[in-house]
Structure formats: C-alpha cells, structure tokens
Design an enzyme around this catalytic site. Sequence first.
Site, PDB file in Angstrom:
ATOM      1  N   ASP A 101       0.817  -1.215   0.000  1.00  0.00           N
ATOM      2  CA  ASP A 101       0.000   0.000   0.000  1.00  0.00           C
ATOM      3  C   ASP A 101       0.851   1.266   0.000  1.00  0.00           C
ATOM      4  OD1 ASP A 101      -1.975  -1.790   0.163  1.00  0.00           O
ATOM      5  OD2 ASP A 101      -2.716  -1.202   2.142  1.00  0.00           O
ATOM      6  N   ALA A 102       1.941   1.229   0.781  1.00  0.00           N
ATOM      7  CA  ALA A 102       2.768   2.433   0.903  1.00  0.00           C
ATOM      8  C   ALA A 102       3.357   2.817  -0.457  1.00  0.00           C
ATOM      9  CB  ALA A 102       3.885   2.194   1.900  1.00  0.00           C
ATOM     10  N   ASP A 115       0.654   4.413  -2.467  1.00  0.00           N
ATOM     11  CA  ASP A 115       0.459   5.799  -2.027  1.00  0.00           C
ATOM     12  C   ASP A 115       1.544   6.708  -2.593  1.00  0.00           C
ATOM     13  OD1 ASP A 115      -1.680   4.920  -0.671  1.00  0.00           O
ATOM     14  OD2 ASP A 115      -0.778   5.004   1.320  1.00  0.00           O
ATOM     15  N   LEU A 140      15.424  19.794 -12.093  1.00  0.00           N
ATOM     16  CA  LEU A 140      16.654  19.891 -12.891  1.00  0.00           C
ATOM     17  C   LEU A 140      16.350  19.508 -14.326  1.00  0.00           C
ATOM     18  CD1 LEU A 140      19.233  18.103 -10.540  1.00  0.00           C
ATOM     19  CD2 LEU A 140      19.270  20.511 -11.172  1.00  0.00           C
ATOM     20  N   GLU A 172      28.253  15.714  -8.620  1.00  0.00           N
ATOM     21  CA  GLU A 172      27.816  14.934  -7.465  1.00  0.00           C
ATOM     22  C   GLU A 172      26.793  13.903  -7.914  1.00  0.00           C
ATOM     23  OE1 GLU A 172      24.991  17.955  -5.187  1.00  0.00           O
ATOM     24  OE2 GLU A 172      26.789  18.908  -5.985  1.00  0.00           O
ATOM     25  N   LYS A 179      23.282  11.941  -8.214  1.00  0.00           N
ATOM     26  CA  LYS A 179      21.861  12.308  -8.162  1.00  0.00           C
ATOM     27  C   LYS A 179      21.147  11.182  -7.416  1.00  0.00           C
ATOM     28  CE  LYS A 179      18.054  14.000 -10.931  1.00  0.00           C
ATOM     29  NZ  LYS A 179      16.973  13.093 -10.549  1.00  0.00           N
ATOM     30  N   ASP A 209      18.592   8.827  -5.547  1.00  0.00           N
ATOM     31  CA  ASP A 209      17.248   8.436  -5.952  1.00  0.00           C
ATOM     32  C   ASP A 209      16.359   8.309  -4.720  1.00  0.00           C
ATOM     33  OD1 ASP A 209      15.265   7.827  -7.640  1.00  0.00           O
ATOM     34  OD2 ASP A 209      15.970   5.816  -8.145  1.00  0.00           O
ATOM     35  N   ARG A 237       8.783  18.571  -1.533  1.00  0.00           N
ATOM     36  CA  ARG A 237       8.895  19.539  -2.607  1.00  0.00           C
ATOM     37  C   ARG A 237       7.519  19.976  -3.104  1.00  0.00           C
ATOM     38  NH1 ARG A 237       9.392  18.626  -8.162  1.00  0.00           N
ATOM     39  NH2 ARG A 237      10.085  20.495  -9.205  1.00  0.00           N
ATOM     40  N   GLU A 293      18.140  15.225  -0.015  1.00  0.00           N
ATOM     41  CA  GLU A 293      17.383  14.046  -0.444  1.00  0.00           C
ATOM     42  C   GLU A 293      17.255  13.051   0.707  1.00  0.00           C
ATOM     43  OE1 GLU A 293      16.472  14.426  -3.581  1.00  0.00           O
ATOM     44  OE2 GLU A 293      16.031  12.450  -4.426  1.00  0.00           O
ATOM     45  N   TYR A 313      22.180  18.712  -0.225  1.00  0.00           N
ATOM     46  CA  TYR A 313      22.842  19.073  -1.485  1.00  0.00           C
ATOM     47  C   TYR A 313      22.704  20.541  -1.882  1.00  0.00           C
ATOM     48  CZ  TYR A 313      18.206  17.961  -3.494  1.00  0.00           C
ATOM     49  OH  TYR A 313      16.876  17.910  -3.772  1.00  0.00           O
ATOM     50  N   LYS A 367      21.552  11.735 -16.849  1.00  0.00           N
ATOM     51  CA  LYS A 367      20.838  10.519 -16.450  1.00  0.00           C
ATOM     52  C   LYS A 367      21.643   9.276 -16.819  1.00  0.00           C
ATOM     53  CE  LYS A 367      16.728  10.616 -15.347  1.00  0.00           C
ATOM     54  NZ  LYS A 367      16.152  10.603 -13.995  1.00  0.00           N
ATOM     55  N   CYS A 419      -2.096 -27.402 -17.217  1.00  0.00           N
ATOM     56  CA  CYS A 419      -1.987 -26.575 -16.008  1.00  0.00           C
ATOM     57  C   CYS A 419      -1.102 -27.295 -14.988  1.00  0.00           C
ATOM     58  CB  CYS A 419      -3.379 -26.343 -15.422  1.00  0.00           C
ATOM     59  SG  CYS A 419      -3.358 -25.609 -13.782  1.00  0.00           S
ATOM     60  N   CYS A 451      -3.742 -28.307 -11.868  1.00  0.00           N
ATOM     61  CA  CYS A 451      -4.818 -29.306 -11.979  1.00  0.00           C
ATOM     62  C   CYS A 451      -4.605 -30.259 -13.156  1.00  0.00           C
ATOM     63  CB  CYS A 451      -6.168 -28.611 -12.096  1.00  0.00           C
ATOM     64  SG  CYS A 451      -6.371 -27.746 -13.675  1.00  0.00           S
ATOM     65  N   CYS A 491      -5.844 -21.417 -17.741  1.00  0.00           N
ATOM     66  CA  CYS A 491      -6.403 -22.675 -17.271  1.00  0.00           C
ATOM     67  C   CYS A 491      -7.877 -22.363 -17.090  1.00  0.00           C
ATOM     68  CB  CYS A 491      -5.778 -23.077 -15.933  1.00  0.00           C
ATOM     69  SG  CYS A 491      -6.719 -24.381 -15.111  1.00  0.00           S
ATOM     70  N   CYS A 508     -10.202 -25.886 -10.812  1.00  0.00           N
ATOM     71  CA  CYS A 508      -8.762 -25.892 -10.522  1.00  0.00           C
ATOM     72  C   CYS A 508      -8.574 -25.262  -9.134  1.00  0.00           C
ATOM     73  CB  CYS A 508      -8.007 -25.069 -11.570  1.00  0.00           C
ATOM     74  SG  CYS A 508      -6.254 -24.868 -11.189  1.00  0.00           S
TER      75      CYS A 508
HETATM   76  S1  IVH Z   1      20.204  19.972  -6.846  1.00  0.00           S
HETATM   77  C1  IVH Z   1      17.849  23.664  -8.097  1.00  0.00           C
HETATM   78  N1  IVH Z   1      21.581  17.848  -6.290  1.00  0.00           N
HETATM   79  O1  IVH Z   1      16.900  15.703  -8.306  1.00  0.00           O
HETATM   80  C2  IVH Z   1      18.533  22.365  -8.098  1.00  0.00           C
HETATM   81  N2  IVH Z   1      19.277  17.611  -6.751  1.00  0.00           N
HETATM   82  O2  IVH Z   1      15.459  16.501 -10.785  1.00  0.00           O
HETATM   83  C3  IVH Z   1      18.119  21.562  -6.951  1.00  0.00           C
HETATM   84  N3  IVH Z   1      18.488  15.307  -6.578  1.00  0.00           N
HETATM   85  O3  IVH Z   1      14.169  17.354  -6.892  1.00  0.00           O
HETATM   86  C4  IVH Z   1      18.502  20.186  -7.055  1.00  0.00           C
HETATM   87  N4  IVH Z   1      20.390  14.410  -6.006  1.00  0.00           N
HETATM   88  O4  IVH Z   1      15.343  15.644  -5.453  1.00  0.00           O
HETATM   89  C5  IVH Z   1      20.385  18.346  -6.619  1.00  0.00           C
HETATM   90  N5  IVH Z   1      22.892  16.040  -5.741  1.00  0.00           N
HETATM   91  C6  IVH Z   1      21.723  16.541  -6.052  1.00  0.00           C
HETATM   92  C7  IVH Z   1      20.583  15.730  -6.166  1.00  0.00           C
HETATM   93  C8  IVH Z   1      19.384  16.298  -6.530  1.00  0.00           C
HETATM   94  C9  IVH Z   1      19.112  14.182  -6.239  1.00  0.00           C
HETATM   95  C10 IVH Z   1      17.060  15.378  -6.948  1.00  0.00           C
HETATM   96  C11 IVH Z   1      16.265  16.388  -6.203  1.00  0.00           C
HETATM   97  C12 IVH Z   1      15.522  17.184  -7.216  1.00  0.00           C
HETATM   98  C13 IVH Z   1      15.666  16.349  -8.441  1.00  0.00           C
HETATM   99  C14 IVH Z   1      15.657  17.222  -9.647  1.00  0.00           C
END
Ligand code: IVH
Length: 672
Positions: A31-32, A35, A79, A113, A115, A117, A136, A173, A225, A314, A408, A411, A426, A431
Amino acid sequence: MVAPEARAEELRSELARHSALYYAGTPEIPDADFDALLTELRELEAAHPELAAENSPTQAVGSPPAFAPVTHTRTMMSLHNAMDIGELRAWDERTRRRAKEAALDDVGSYTAELKFDGLAISLRYENGVFVQAATRGDGRVGEDVTHTVATITDIPKQLTTTDPPATLEIRGEVYLKLSTFNQLNEAAKAADKRTYVNPRNTTAGALRRVDSQAAAEMHLSFWAYQVGVAEGSPELTSHHDSMSWLAELGFPVNEHCQRLKNLDAVEKYIDKYAKDRHAFDYEFDGIVVKLDDLTTQQALGADSRAPRWAVAFKLPPEERTTKLLDIKVSIGPSGQATPFAYLEPVFVSGVTVTTATLHNADQVAEKDVRVGDTVIVRRAGDVIPEVVGPVLSARAKNAKEWVFPSNCPICQEQLIRPEDASATFCVNYDCPRQIRGRIEHYVSRGAMDIKALGERNVDRFVTLGLISDIADLYSLDYDKIGELEGFGKISVDNLRTAIEASKSQPLQRLLFALRIPEVGFTTAELIAESFGDMDAVLAASVEEFSEIDGLGPIISEAVHEWLRQPRSQELLQRLRDAGVRMTAEVAAANANVAQTLEGMSIVVSGKLAGFNRDETKHAIVSRGGKAQSSPSSKTTLMVAGDDASPAKVEKATKLGIPILDEPAFTKLLHPD
Ligand code: IVH
C-alpha cells in the site's frame, strides 16, 4: 527527459493496473508504494494543472491524508536532464553563451555529485534548531512532514555551531540505504508481510506516514545538497564551499561531491560512477553537474522549471547478466498462465532478483530465451525486474527452444489460448488455484470486504477442505475453525461477525465480488444502479445490458452468458438462501426525502446549470428513482441539458420518451 504529460499518463496507467491487481487480490506492491505513486501523480498534477484529468485516480475518494501545506521561501526547482554526453556538451555550450551575454569572462569550475534516488525535502532551522521539514510538492508549496523527518537520525536537530544563522533552509534528499531496504524486506518476509518493491517508493511512503513511530522504524537517511536561504551565514562564494559549511554544521554531505576544472574531468567522473554504481549502499540514477561559483549561478538564473546553471546527467538503467535456471508457468487467481524466469540470484539496482516475469508465450518467443541461457536482467526505474534478452554468444549448443506447457501445473487440465489473445488460461473452474482465487477476490477490500479472512486463511480453509466455494463461507464450521492453530475465541467471533456483516453488502459489491468475466467495479456499479436488484439482472437480455452506457456488446454478452449458466444460478441461489442481500444501494433513499420518483428510470444528458453529474444522480436516486445513462425501452423520461447528446435525444424521441428541460426537471424534483 520524460515529459510531464507522459509521466502523468504512465502513473495513471500504473495506478490503474495496481488498483486492478489489488482488487483482484493479487497486489504486486505494498500500500505504501501505491500511495507513493499517487503522491507523485498528485504533485505532478499540482505543478501542471493542465494535466489534471477528471478520471485521474487522484480524484478518487479514499486517498491518503494530506498534510499541512508549507509555502517554500524559495521555489524548490527541478533539474533539466541530459540523456547523453552530446546533451551534456550542448548544455555546457548554452551555459557559456549565456555567461558571455551576462558579461562574465568564464563559467569557472563545475561540481559533480551523485543524483540520489530518493525524495527532495527542505529543512528549516531557526537559531540553529530544527523546526520544520517539507516535501517539494509542486515546487512552490509542499507538505509538512516534520513529524516523520524528525525521526531521521542523520538530520541534526541542533546545528553544531556556537554561531548559528538566524534562519537556515537547506535542501537535500531523503533516501533508504540498500542494506536497510534489504533488512526491512527480510523482516517483512519473516513476519509473512508483503515486501517493499523499491527503496524510493518505500521512502516516499515512510515520509507520509501519519504515525512517526512507524516512520522511525524505516530508518531513513539523508544527504544535503543545497543551501536554500541562509540569513546570517558566513560569506559563501562557491557551491563546494557551501557543502563543506553544511558538513561543519552537522549535515551529512556526500563524500563524492567533487569540484572539477573542466568538462573533460566531468566526463571522466561520469564514466567512473556509471561503472561503480552497484558498489554503493544507496541508489543514484544520475550525476548532477553544477556550476560551482555562486555569483555565476545567480547571473544565469533559472527558467520556469529548473536552474540554468545545473544539469542532471541521467544514467541508463543498470543491466546485469545472470543464468536462466528455469522457466515455469504460474497460474493466477483467474486462471491466467504466466511464464516466469527463475534466475540465479543477481543484484540489480540495489535489489536481489531471483525471478522475473516473462509475461506471455509471445514474449518468450520474441526474446527467445532458453533454459540455461545467460540473460540480461534490468530494473528500469520503478518497474519490476525484466529479462531483456539472452547473451547469444554464451548460449550452449544444445539449448532448446522453450515450449509453453500444454497442461496446467496445478490441476493438469489443458491450457487454452483464446484466439486473438496473448494470454493463456487454465479454464478449469474447479482448478484449486481458481477456487482459491475466486474466494480471495470475494473477500477482498473492494468486494465483500471480509477483512478477518485474509488470503492465508482462505488458502488454509481451502486446503483443509473447509470451503470449496464462496457460498460455503456462509455455512462455516466454526467449531472446527476454533480448533485450528492461531484461532482463539475472539478471532473466531471476529470472523463470524465479519462474514455475517458481508451479507448486507449492496448488489454493486456482490456483482463485482462474483468475478463475472469482464465485470470490474465500475461495470458492477453500472449494472446494479440500472437494474436495482438481482432478479432484474437475472431477467435482463443481452440488449438490455448493452443499453447501459459503458457496457458494450462484449461485456453484455459475457455477463449474460455467465448468468445463464446453471452453476452461476445455483451459486446465486445458495447466496440468497444464506441471506446475502440482492438489492442495490440506493444512495440516501430515506424517510426524509419523499420517494416521488419511485419506479421511474431517468436519463440525464448534457450539462445542467444547477447540478453536477453526481448531484443529478443523487437527486434522482434519493427520491427512489433510477438514474440511467442511455435511453432504453425502460426509460420513463429524459432530461436534456446543454450539450445533450443528439444521439440520445434522437433515441428518446424515437422511443416516445418525454424530454424535459432543466426548469421542468427542477419542478419535478421540487413540486411545490
Ligand atoms: S540539486 C535547483 N543535487 O533531483 C537544483 N538535486 O530533478 C536543486 N536530486 O528534486 C537540485 N540528487 O530531489 C540536486 N545532488 C543533487 C541531487 C538532486 C538528487 C534530486 C532532487 C531534485 C531532483 C531534480
């Protein structure tokens, strides 16, 4: 970059699929996680109001609670993405051109740096004390999640300085370490609970828990960050320095944040981290490249969505190879036979994968995966693991093409693939898997909602021969159940009460619970509302079903066919004898409202100035009438508002049905 409308569409279809799976008693995600997907869609719709759709699952009732809104002091931006090195270079060129236009000599150094997740949050400190955390949201307004964020031990509750800024807002994050995620899943498995699908959705779910203790048990983590607002802070000139400052204040700052001189160095950084990805205890799906100098950042500014001084590179979804140990077919609760791959355990994007669905016979043939093959496995974004295909160069000479089994596995009856269908079934009504599936569905939340009887007990009762169909639920041997392990007097009483209570569920739920082919909840509602009781449903012809708007010939045929079967009629009779309600719910038909429309079937088409769709329906139903969506031989009258469907007006005219305008309709509702 995934366009917002495409993502919204994707989320809607995922949510619809998970809803259906849930109601079919075969949920794929907890469920979480559901959500969390819903939250993402809600936030996306808030950020892009043009995407909000009337039929969106966000408009459904029973959504998770909303937390108090928090307006961000400074917008939390997103971004822009670069999908490959070419796009990264293009971003760099654009940035240099803009810098020149802003009369800057150079863009200076970069920082690179990871990104992370997880989920972006903003943290607020006053005089060094943590006071508020917000998600956010749409970037401008987020949700107050102070209560859950306060449980994150990584986050300082008091800054480690004797001279704190008067106000400090930082962004970062929230995420779940992979080791923690795996421990949570081990614990869930040991407690026989559903496991979590991925760390990101689990994080989102944990943040939005109402119960902070439950969030504390998820052991979330955090990386800072960005500095948002800092009143009374030391002079900061670069992003890299501001990160060092945050680290001094006690925030977790990721050690892989590096200052780099030029784009070649950035590319090397990307290569290195793309290769090393799986060696980390947390997930990252890209590299964020930022211009380091804060004055340059300011000069370049932002567009409506994202800053111009940063870009997210990415990384492609991680792919790993492993051995395909076997292909087996599993039978779902409705008899669908799905082939799935048994894999040598492999760690992909933070999760150990041992099985992956192969969907259907065509997919196996198309991918041409064979037992013994080395196969490529991928977990793309939020989705469940998939087998991409075989590594042909590693295929054994004698590897045999896989053939879909003809019987199957449960069965042993013959499996059938209907013409024009991609799925195989099936079709044996008896069954054991289908028997269990039917009962599981009958007791599930959207159906008769017998919570006290979970899937495990259904399984147990069927195995012990206590029940073999739905109707048996109403003649359970409670003495025998009381003797079973885990059943005390209280749980037996609870079960009995829940089963008794299910007898008063309205016809719409019963029709859905019976799992009539092609009948989902909405169709069940339409049928129940149109006919009012089971006798009328049983007496209806295919044509009468297809007169209901939204039913169509295939569904009508399927429903009619199911109702004709002696087995169905016998089942319905047994349910009726047991005292199960056979009438539809008439919304608010009560003594306070005179039943002036009793016996009338009314079609409303087009917009009425004084009512929305639900209000019109309610006005009719609460007075004892039936709201129909299309005119039929049973229709008493039709109300035509603005934009009434010409086809419906024509049909009503042909059938000689009186057509009322809105004032006449209002008069009908309020005769005095
Ligand atoms: S900087 C104005 N740095 O990426 C720039 N964002 O697609 C603010 N995120 O909503 C973001 N790692 O949740 C920045 N090293 C990082 C990040 C980072 C993950 C996420 C962040 C943001 C999303 C943007």
